[in-house]
Design a protein around this motif. Structure first.
Motif, PDB file in Angstrom:
ATOM      1  N   MET A 115       0.982  -1.342   0.238  1.00 25.37           N
ATOM      2  CA  MET A 115      -0.049  -0.001   0.055  1.00 25.37           C
ATOM      3  C   MET A 115       0.836   1.218  -0.106  1.00 25.37           C
ATOM      4  N   ALA A 116       0.581   2.502  -0.586  1.00 23.65           N
ATOM      5  CA  ALA A 116       1.210   3.549  -0.629  1.00 23.65           C
ATOM      6  C   ALA A 116       1.347   4.330   0.449  1.00 23.65           C
ATOM      7  N   VAL A 117       2.323   5.019   0.814  1.00 24.29           N
ATOM      8  CA  VAL A 117       2.663   5.888   1.916  1.00 24.29           C
ATOM      9  C   VAL A 117       1.907   7.212   1.467  1.00 24.29           C
ATOM     10  N   GLU A 118       1.097   7.718   2.206  1.00 25.24           N
ATOM     11  CA  GLU A 118       0.244   8.820   1.897  1.00 25.24           C
ATOM     12  C   GLU A 118       0.617   9.832   2.920  1.00 25.24           C
ATOM     13  N   ARG A 119      -0.035  11.264   2.593  1.00 23.14           N
ATOM     14  CA  ARG A 119      -0.068  12.336   3.539  1.00 23.14           C
ATOM     15  C   ARG A 119      -1.476  12.682   3.295  1.00 23.14           C
ATOM     16  N   THR A 120      -2.007  13.073   4.683  1.00 23.25           N
ATOM     17  CA  THR A 120      -3.517  13.682   4.683  1.00 23.25           C
ATOM     18  C   THR A 120      -3.331  14.764   5.686  1.00 23.25           C
ATOM     19  N   LEU A 121      -4.515  15.691   5.390  1.00 22.62           N
ATOM     20  CA  LEU A 121      -4.477  16.890   6.341  1.00 22.62           C
ATOM     21  C   LEU A 121      -5.702  16.668   7.341  1.00 22.62           C
ATOM     22  N   LYS A 166      -7.299   5.571   6.351  1.00 21.81           N
ATOM     23  CA  LYS A 166      -7.139   5.261   7.740  1.00 21.81           C
ATOM     24  C   LYS A 166      -7.493   6.291   8.609  1.00 21.81           C
ATOM     25  N   ASN A 167      -7.096   7.488   8.447  1.00 21.26           N
ATOM     26  CA  ASN A 167      -7.558   8.676   9.244  1.00 21.26           C
ATOM     27  C   ASN A 167      -9.182   8.655   9.262  1.00 21.26           C
ATOM     28  N   ARG A 168      -9.728   8.742   8.134  1.00 19.81           N
ATOM     29  CA  ARG A 168     -11.315   8.768   7.990  1.00 19.81           C
ATOM     30  C   ARG A 168     -12.054   7.646   8.685  1.00 19.81           C
ATOM     31  N   GLU A 169     -11.197   6.458   8.984  1.00 16.72           N
ATOM     32  CA  GLU A 169     -11.724   5.391   9.621  1.00 16.72           C
ATOM     33  C   GLU A 169     -11.763   5.652  11.033  1.00 16.72           C
ATOM     34  N   LEU A 170     -10.635   5.990  11.463  1.00 18.41           N
ATOM     35  CA  LEU A 170     -10.374   6.595  12.531  1.00 18.41           C
ATOM     36  C   LEU A 170     -11.524   7.675  13.360  1.00 18.41           C
ATOM     37  N   MET A 171     -11.648   8.562  12.371  1.00 23.03           N
ATOM     38  CA  MET A 171     -12.737   9.606  12.515  1.00 23.03           C
ATOM     39  C   MET A 171     -14.118   9.270  12.733  1.00 23.03           C
ATOM     40  N   GLY A 172     -14.325   8.274  11.816  1.00 24.22           N
ATOM     41  CA  GLY A 172     -15.878   7.682  11.887  1.00 24.22           C
ATOM     42  C   GLY A 172     -16.723   8.604  11.025  1.00 24.22           C
ATOM     43  N   ALA A 173     -17.991   8.335  11.056  1.00 25.36           N
ATOM     44  CA  ALA A 173     -19.018   9.152  10.021  1.00 25.36           C
ATOM     45  C   ALA A 173     -18.895  10.638  10.322  1.00 25.36           C
ATOM     46  N   VAL A 203      -8.239  26.040  16.196  1.00 20.55           N
ATOM     47  CA  VAL A 203      -8.038  24.676  15.665  1.00 20.55           C
ATOM     48  C   VAL A 203      -6.513  23.984  15.947  1.00 20.55           C
ATOM     49  N   MET A 204      -6.287  22.776  15.730  1.00 19.26           N
ATOM     50  CA  MET A 204      -5.036  22.174  15.699  1.00 19.26           C
ATOM     51  C   MET A 204      -4.954  21.560  14.219  1.00 19.26           C
ATOM     52  N   ILE A 205      -3.997  21.813  13.340  1.00 22.56           N
ATOM     53  CA  ILE A 205      -3.825  21.386  12.028  1.00 22.56           C
ATOM     54  C   ILE A 205      -2.589  20.604  12.002  1.00 22.56           C
ATOM     55  N   GLN A 206      -2.720  19.436  11.616  1.00 23.77           N
ATOM     56  CA  GLN A 206      -1.580  18.588  11.450  1.00 23.77           C
ATOM     57  C   GLN A 206      -1.532  17.676  10.066  1.00 23.77           C
ATOM     58  N   VAL A 207      -0.286  17.716   9.383  1.00 25.35           N
ATOM     59  CA  VAL A 207      -0.275  16.736   8.593  1.00 25.35           C
ATOM     60  C   VAL A 207      -0.060  15.196   9.045  1.00 25.35           C
ATOM     61  N   LEU A 208      -0.730  14.187   8.658  1.00 21.55           N
ATOM     62  CA  LEU A 208      -0.353  12.827   9.068  1.00 21.55           C
ATOM     63  C   LEU A 208       0.189  12.047   7.886  1.00 21.55           C
ATOM     64  N   GLU A 209       1.052  11.457   8.145  1.00 16.50           N
ATOM     65  CA  GLU A 209       1.952  10.407   6.872  1.00 16.50           C
ATOM     66  C   GLU A 209       1.757   8.932   7.473  1.00 16.50           C
ATOM     67  N   GLY A 210       1.558   8.045   6.438  1.00 12.82           N
ATOM     68  CA  GLY A 210       1.538   6.590   6.733  1.00 12.82           C
ATOM     69  C   GLY A 210       0.903   5.821   5.491  1.00 12.82           C
ATOM     70  N   GLU A 211       0.933   4.567   5.763  1.00 11.04           N
ATOM     71  CA  GLU A 211       0.526   3.714   4.799  1.00 11.04           C
ATOM     72  C   GLU A 211      -1.219   3.935   4.864  1.00 11.04           C
ATOM     73  N   ASP A 212      -1.585   4.253   3.667  1.00 12.46           N
ATOM     74  CA  ASP A 212      -3.162   4.229   3.417  1.00 12.46           C
ATOM     75  C   ASP A 212      -3.562   5.599   4.308  1.00 12.46           C
ATOM     76  N   ALA A 213      -3.141   6.392   4.477  1.00 14.05           N
ATOM     77  CA  ALA A 213      -3.241   7.471   5.590  1.00 14.05           C
ATOM     78  C   ALA A 213      -4.480   8.152   5.508  1.00 14.05           C
ATOM     79  N   ILE A 214      -5.035   8.488   4.076  1.00 13.15           N
ATOM     80  CA  ILE A 214      -6.103   9.230   3.903  1.00 13.15           C
ATOM     81  C   ILE A 214      -7.466   8.207   4.482  1.00 13.15           C
TER      82      ILE A 214
END
Ligand code: RTP
Ligand code: MG
Length: 141
Positions: free
Chosen positions: A1-7, A85-92, A72-83
């Motif tokens: 899986m690709a390493v991605e960055r997400t805001l 994965k982050n939305r999964e952690l966030m929930g609906a 607000v606290m703004i961050q860039v997250l990096e990791g495999e399938d980050a976009i």
């Protein structure tokens, strides 16, 4: 899986609840690295520009008003399938629909005050990251 960055943005409601650290722990324990971060109190122009894709939606004015209601606290997250994965952690988007153990289920109060933002695709992530972080302020390790 690709390493991605997400805001990611921890919205004013979650900053006010003092749960930045708890949310950061979830990112880190799920393989997402915080590679840039800044706390800002957005101006109306900042928030309108960031959410420009939503400018014709009925919730746009309420969304902007909420996003400028506190820092607000703004961050860039990096990791495999980050976009994804982050939305999964966030929930609906609506915390009432968010799965058990997600950030929104645990910390959000309503569809407006829903604790976090996360980019939804590779293209939007690139645009959103560039909106808040010049490349030389990103420390990929
Ligand atoms: P986000 O962009 O914040 O990560 O959230 P999302 O992708 O889950 O939701 P999106 O459709 O992009 O909407 C952006 C934000 O606008 C607010 N919203 N309110 N009242 C409503 O029907 C409504 N729909 C969306 C939410 O705060 C949502 O996060
Ligand atoms: Mg969105």
């Amino acid at each position: 899986m690709a390493v991605e960055r997400t805001l990611s943005i921890i919205k004013p409601d979650a900053v006010a609840k003092n749960v930045i650290g708890e949310i950061y722990s979830r990112f880190e324990s799920n393989g997402l690295k915080i590679i840039a971060a800044r706390m800002l109190h957005l101006s109306q122009a900042d928030a309108e520009g960031f959410y420009a894709v939503h400018r014709n939606r009925p919730f746009f004015n309420d969304l902007v008003k909420f996003m400028i209601s506190g820092p607000v606290m703004i961050q860039v997250l990096e990791g495999e399938d980050a976009i994804r994965k982050n939305r999964e952690l966030m929930g609906a988007t609506d915390p009432k629909q968010a799965g058990k153990g997600t950030i929104r289920a645990d910390f959000a109060d309503s569809i407006d005050a829903n604790a976090v933002h996360g980019s939804d695709a590779v293209e939007t992530a690139a645009v959103e990251i560039a909106y808040y972080f010049p490349e030389f302020n990103i420390y990929s390790r």
